[in-house]
Design an enzyme around this catalytic site. Structure first.
Site, PDB file in Angstrom:
ATOM      1  N   TYR A  49      33.312 -53.184 -31.308  1.00 32.75           N
ATOM      2  CA  TYR A  49      32.406 -53.323 -30.323  1.00 32.75           C
ATOM      3  C   TYR A  49      31.170 -54.501 -30.489  1.00 32.75           C
ATOM      4  CZ  TYR A  49      28.231 -50.567 -31.691  1.00 32.75           C
ATOM      5  OH  TYR A  49      26.954 -50.279 -31.957  1.00 32.75           O
ATOM      6  N   ARG A  50      31.324 -54.856 -31.828  1.00 31.54           N
ATOM      7  CA  ARG A  50      29.897 -55.436 -32.432  1.00 31.54           C
ATOM      8  C   ARG A  50      30.622 -55.762 -33.901  1.00 31.54           C
ATOM      9  NH1 ARG A  50      24.536 -51.784 -32.909  1.00 31.54           N
ATOM     10  NH2 ARG A  50      23.206 -53.258 -33.746  1.00 31.54           N
ATOM     11  N   TYR A  58      24.697 -55.529 -39.533  1.00 31.38           N
ATOM     12  CA  TYR A  58      25.214 -56.594 -38.613  1.00 31.38           C
ATOM     13  C   TYR A  58      24.629 -57.911 -39.119  1.00 31.38           C
ATOM     14  CZ  TYR A  58      27.091 -52.612 -36.208  1.00 31.38           C
ATOM     15  OH  TYR A  58      27.700 -51.403 -35.859  1.00 31.38           O
TER      16      TYR A  58
HETATM   17  C1  LIG Z   1      21.500 -46.658 -41.567  1.00 29.53           C
HETATM   18  C2  LIG Z   1      21.651 -47.511 -40.453  1.00 29.53           C
HETATM   19  C3  LIG Z   1      21.913 -46.931 -39.409  1.00 29.53           C
HETATM   20  C4  LIG Z   1      21.943 -47.445 -37.991  1.00 29.53           C
HETATM   21  N1  LIG Z   1      22.195 -46.579 -36.895  1.00 29.53           N
HETATM   22  C5  LIG Z   1      22.304 -47.327 -35.622  1.00 29.53           C
HETATM   23  C6  LIG Z   1      22.272 -46.358 -34.433  1.00 29.53           C
HETATM   24  O1  LIG Z   1      22.174 -45.311 -34.649  1.00 29.53           O
HETATM   25  N2  LIG Z   1      22.696 -47.281 -33.205  1.00 29.53           N
HETATM   26  C7  LIG Z   1      22.833 -48.448 -33.278  1.00 29.53           C
HETATM   27  O2  LIG Z   1      22.910 -49.042 -32.295  1.00 29.53           O
HETATM   28  N3  LIG Z   1      22.694 -49.374 -34.498  1.00 29.53           N
HETATM   29  C8  LIG Z   1      22.322 -48.734 -35.600  1.00 29.53           C
HETATM   30  N4  LIG Z   1      22.353 -49.570 -36.532  1.00 29.53           N
HETATM   31  C9  LIG Z   1      22.335 -51.105 -36.712  1.00 29.53           C
HETATM   32  C10 LIG Z   1      21.058 -51.524 -36.357  1.00 29.53           C
HETATM   33  O3  LIG Z   1      20.068 -51.480 -37.581  1.00 29.53           O
HETATM   34  C11 LIG Z   1      20.378 -51.566 -35.118  1.00 29.53           C
HETATM   35  O4  LIG Z   1      21.315 -51.673 -34.027  1.00 29.53           O
HETATM   36  C12 LIG Z   1      19.015 -52.086 -34.918  1.00 29.53           C
HETATM   37  O5  LIG Z   1      18.264 -51.593 -33.781  1.00 29.53           O
HETATM   38  C13 LIG Z   1      19.190 -53.658 -34.385  1.00 29.53           C
HETATM   39  O6  LIG Z   1      18.196 -54.211 -34.820  1.00 29.53           O
HETATM   40  P1  LIG Z   1      17.019 -54.536 -33.753  1.00 29.53           P
HETATM   41  O7  LIG Z   1      16.767 -53.720 -32.921  1.00 29.53           O
HETATM   42  O8  LIG Z   1      15.691 -55.057 -34.571  1.00 29.53           O
HETATM   43  O9  LIG Z   1      17.676 -55.892 -32.973  1.00 29.53           O
HETATM   44  P2  LIG Z   1      17.350 -57.518 -33.302  1.00 29.53           P
HETATM   45  O10 LIG Z   1      17.798 -57.594 -34.798  1.00 29.53           O
HETATM   46  O11 LIG Z   1      16.150 -57.949 -33.108  1.00 29.53           O
HETATM   47  O12 LIG Z   1      18.565 -58.185 -32.508  1.00 29.53           O
HETATM   48  C14 LIG Z   1      19.835 -57.932 -32.693  1.00 29.53           C
HETATM   49  C15 LIG Z   1      20.718 -58.945 -32.029  1.00 29.53           C
HETATM   50  O13 LIG Z   1      20.505 -58.910 -30.731  1.00 29.53           O
HETATM   51  C16 LIG Z   1      20.258 -60.242 -30.105  1.00 29.53           C
HETATM   52  N5  LIG Z   1      18.910 -60.359 -29.384  1.00 29.53           N
HETATM   53  C17 LIG Z   1      18.048 -59.680 -30.139  1.00 29.53           C
HETATM   54  N6  LIG Z   1      16.919 -60.139 -29.184  1.00 29.53           N
HETATM   55  C18 LIG Z   1      17.313 -60.831 -28.364  1.00 29.53           C
HETATM   56  C19 LIG Z   1      16.829 -61.465 -27.047  1.00 29.53           C
HETATM   57  N7  LIG Z   1      15.490 -61.353 -26.942  1.00 29.53           N
HETATM   58  N8  LIG Z   1      17.295 -62.322 -26.357  1.00 29.53           N
HETATM   59  C20 LIG Z   1      18.623 -62.550 -26.455  1.00 29.53           C
HETATM   60  N9  LIG Z   1      19.362 -61.877 -27.423  1.00 29.53           N
HETATM   61  C21 LIG Z   1      18.721 -60.901 -28.410  1.00 29.53           C
HETATM   62  C22 LIG Z   1      20.615 -61.166 -31.197  1.00 29.53           C
HETATM   63  O14 LIG Z   1      21.855 -61.601 -31.248  1.00 29.53           O
HETATM   64  C23 LIG Z   1      20.124 -60.437 -32.676  1.00 29.53           C
HETATM   65  O15 LIG Z   1      20.706 -60.775 -33.605  1.00 29.53           O
HETATM   66  C24 LIG Z   1      22.196 -48.853 -37.928  1.00 29.53           C
HETATM   67  C25 LIG Z   1      21.939 -49.482 -39.167  1.00 29.53           C
HETATM   68  C26 LIG Z   1      21.865 -49.009 -40.538  1.00 29.53           C
HETATM   69  C27 LIG Z   1      21.553 -49.559 -41.764  1.00 29.53           C
END
Ligand SMILES: Cc1cc2nc3c(=O)[nH]c(=O)nc-3n(C[C@H](O)[C@H](O)[C@H](O)COP(=O)(O)OP(=O)(O)OC[C@H]3O[C@@H](n4cnc5c(N)ncnc54)[C@H](O)[C@@H]3O)c2cc1C
Lengths: 110, 516
Positions: free
Chosen positions: B468-469, B93
């Site tokens: 949804y995203r 994303y």
């Molecule tokens: C192989 C693969 C599998 C995946 N499987 C899943 C899965 O099972 N489920 C799923 O949900 N996703 C999945 N993803 C997508 C993604 O990798 C995950 O959702 C991951 O957890 C998002 O990164 P993060 O938790 O570090 O969030 P971040 O990158 O830290 O945050 C994501 C976004 O949330 C907002 N945000 C973050 N922190 C804050 C804050 N403090 N205040 C306000 N806004 C904020 C920002 O817009 C930011 O860009 C997958 C991706 C891949 C490549």
């Protein structure tokens, strides 16, 4: 000691007399590897980094811990990412920690 | 230095002046400005667009809320836009990169304390930088009998993923539903707590979601209205029993019947966690590589897919789910589930110890117990790492599933890509995640992937499906599909934006919400 001593061999080396963990030369790097790298780069199936390297370079060169990769190469891949590997930021581990990680990765296997 | 993209309306001197003041707050080394100092780790290298399309001007990383408030005030005063990330692993994303080039990344990874673990009432309070793996290991080390619910990648942020309204694989898999209590900093530096936390000496901040008066937690998710600094998250007590199961279905057209069976089991909760239905290539890519079955360009032909399915004992569709609770309850529910899905001709059931050595089944079992791992990244090896996730929501019916599947698979094939997807059965809806995988080194593939994605957004919307995203590159396009009454909802978003962040410094362009 007996059987328990044999099984606990590794543990006994790492734990000092008063129960504190003794700092060995690779401790920090080993812990960084375990937390940040091992889930993709350990040997065996289910590890995407190992799977990728096996398909690109062959199974013999698929486990980074066994490759003695050049330090600069590791540094670049960690900070820039490679193929499906996303990079790690200085807020995850800083440059000094990265040096420790590199030291551990390049060390001879125990 | 000269290539640094700048925020609109700011000179390099303005920016550097602001960053120098931020450095006084956070310490010089936590203002990251140069590629050699690690700024490259903030780029999105896996998208359909070049790195320059989302290149930040720099990154700043406060260690605590006090520093964060000071940084935000400086940014607001000078007009430096900030893109908030928590663990920054939003891979698929956009990763840690901002929507608009020149935005400064506000990296909260250093704020990584687990502030409270309440065993009695089963919740934690975490800061943004706490990853799934960190929280999991903390609970394990301290023998706390609570489960986390993680997204597939272990390095994700408990708070950040919930802010994106992401999902996981235990009965607590709807992460935003399990959020309770938020602390937020606004663009002017104001700090407040939502729900019961608005009371100075409240003792139910993380127990009762709704508080008194307007319930506003949700407006901070997938938005640019504020910065979350603390979050309460409910955890599931370790259940007395778990029964994971996998059921494979041989034919693509079985999808219709599977979903028709699934809905009446999901709506009343007979199926307790996400019913995850992945297609052949998704499931197979975990344990094998593409070149073993096909070396040509374009989508893998049917014959190669058949061979792969036979070798790996997989179906065209493969469902993984699990039951939880006292063994007697599990046994009763299992009878219903087994009987129901066995109606699909050729369905094969695998239980916990079956499929020994299949890494696909192994990581699923872990995820359904909230045990973080990275195995799902094997999927990205299929074509070399480039990917964007297409995630439309549809009614959980057989007709809609077939329709959505046909739209995605036929377009994917037409544009020369494999269809690699997973349907998540929710309560009444399902989300289909189509991982559009491409070789990021191949400019032609990137361009085709980019075009395909836009086609999918349009065709899905024409059929009533909204995402949804979405990935950074498509945030405006997806926002435009939410067009009821001339896009009235996005106009409301803009009004809230103007009220809470009049200078528009927080995450410009997030989900198609821009400063005026
Ligand atoms: C192989 C693969 C599998 C995946 N499987 C899943 C899965 O099972 N489920 C799923 O949900 N996703 C999945 N993803 C997508 C993604 O990798 C995950 O959702 C991951 O957890 C998002 O990164 P993060 O938790 O570090 O969030 P971040 O990158 O830290 O945050 C994501 C976004 O949330 C907002 N945000 C973050 N922190 C804050 C804050 N403090 N205040 C306000 N806004 C904020 C920002 O817009 C930011 O860009 C997958 C991706 C891949 C490549």
């Amino acid at each position: 000691m007996g059987v328990k001593g044999l099984l606990g061999g590794v543990l006994l080396v790492a734990v000092g007399l008063n129960g504190q963990v003794a700092a060995d030369e690779y401790e920090q790097g080993r812990e960084l590897y375990r937390f940040y790298c091992s889930h993709c780069h350990n040997p065996g199936e289910g590890h995407p980094g190992t799977q990728m390297l096996a398909s690109k370079k062959g199974v013999e060169q698929s486990v980074i811990r066994e490759q003695q990769l050049p330090a600069e190469y590791i540094r670049t891949v960690v900070r820039r990412g490679l193929l499906e590997m996303a990079p790690f930021r200085p807020t995850e581990f800083n440059d000094a920690q990265l040096d420790e990680l590199i030291k551990y990765l390049r060390a001879d296997q125990p | 230095m000269n290539n640094r993209p700048l925020p609109d309306g700011l000179s390099e001197a303005d920016l550097l002046g602001g960053l120098a003041r931020m450095a006084e707050v956070v310490g010089k080394k936590w203002v990251i400005l140069e590629p050699e100092a690690g700024l490259t780790a903030y780029y999105d290298t896996q998208s359909t667009l070049p790195i320059s399309a989302s290149m930040p001007s720099g990154a700043v990383a406060p260690a605590n809320t006090d520093e964060l408030q000071k940084v935000v005030k400086i940014a607001n005063e000078i007009g430096i836009p900030l893109w908030t990330i928590s663990c920054g692993k939003n891979i698929g994303y956009g990763g840690p990169a901002p929507r608009k080039p020149g935005t400064l990344v506000l990296d909260l990874k250093r704020m990584n304390r687990i502030l409270e673990v309440n065993v009695e009432s089963a919740y934690v309070v975490v800061e943004p930088g706490v990853s799934y793996l960190q929280l999991y290991e903390h609970l394990q080390k301290n023998n706390i009998p609570l489960w986390i619910d993680c997204a597939a990648p272990a390095w994700g942020s408990v708070l950040g993923n919930a802010m994106e309204r992401g999902g996981g694989y235990t009965p607590y898999g709807d992460h935003w539903m399990m959020q309770c209590g938020l602390e937020v900093v606004l663009a002017d530096g104001t700090l407040f707590r939502t729900g019961m936390g608005a009371m100075e000496n409240s003792n139910t901040w993380n127990l009762f979601k709704y508080g008194y008066g307007p319930y506003i937690d949700g407006i901070f998710t997938q938005s640019n209205f504020g910065i979350a600094t603390k979050m309460g998250v409910w955890l599931m007590p370790e259940p007395p029993g778990v029964k994971p199961y996998m059921i494979t279905f041989p034919r693509e057209e079985d999808l219709h019947q599977i979903i028709e069976i699934m809905r009446p089991l999901k709506v009343p909760g007979v199926m307790q966690n996400a019913a995850v239905l992945s297609n052949l290539i998704w499931e197979g890519a975990i344990s094998t590589t593409r070149d073993r079955y096909y070396r040509g360009d374009g989508p893998m032909p049917e014959s190669a897919r058949q061979k792969m399915a036979a070798d790996l004992e997989l179906g065209a569709w493969n469902m993984t789910s699990s039951l939880y609770g006292p063994p007697a309850v599990i046994d009763t529910l299992w009878q219903v589930i087994e009987e129901s899905f066995s109606q699909v001709k050729g369905a094969r059931i695998y239980l916990a110890d079956d499929r020994a050595g299949d890494p696909g089944w192994e990581y699923r079992k872990k995820l359904m117990r909230g045990q973080p791992n990275m195995t799902e990244f094997s999927l990205l090896n299929w074509t070399g790492g480039g990917h964007v996730d297409f995630s439309p929501v549809a009614p959980m019916t057989g007709d809609e599933a077939m329709n959505l599947f046909n739209i995605c698979q036929s377009n994917a094939h037409e544009f020369g890509f494999d269809y690699v997807a997973e349907f998540f059965g929710g309560w009444r809806q399902m989300v289909q995640v189509f991982m559009l995988l491409f070789d990021p080194e191949d400019a032609d593939q990137r361009e085709r992937a980019n075009q395909l994605f836009s086609v999918l957004i349009r065709e899905a919307a024409a059929n009533g499906y909204g995402e949804y995203r979405t990935n950074l590159s498509f945030m405006d396009e997806v926002a435009a599909t939410y067009d009821f009454n001339d896009g009235a909802l996005w106009k409301v978003h803009q009004k809230i934006k103007r009220a809470l962040d009049p200078k528009g410094i927080l995450a410009p362009g997030k989900q198609g919400i821009w400063p005026l």
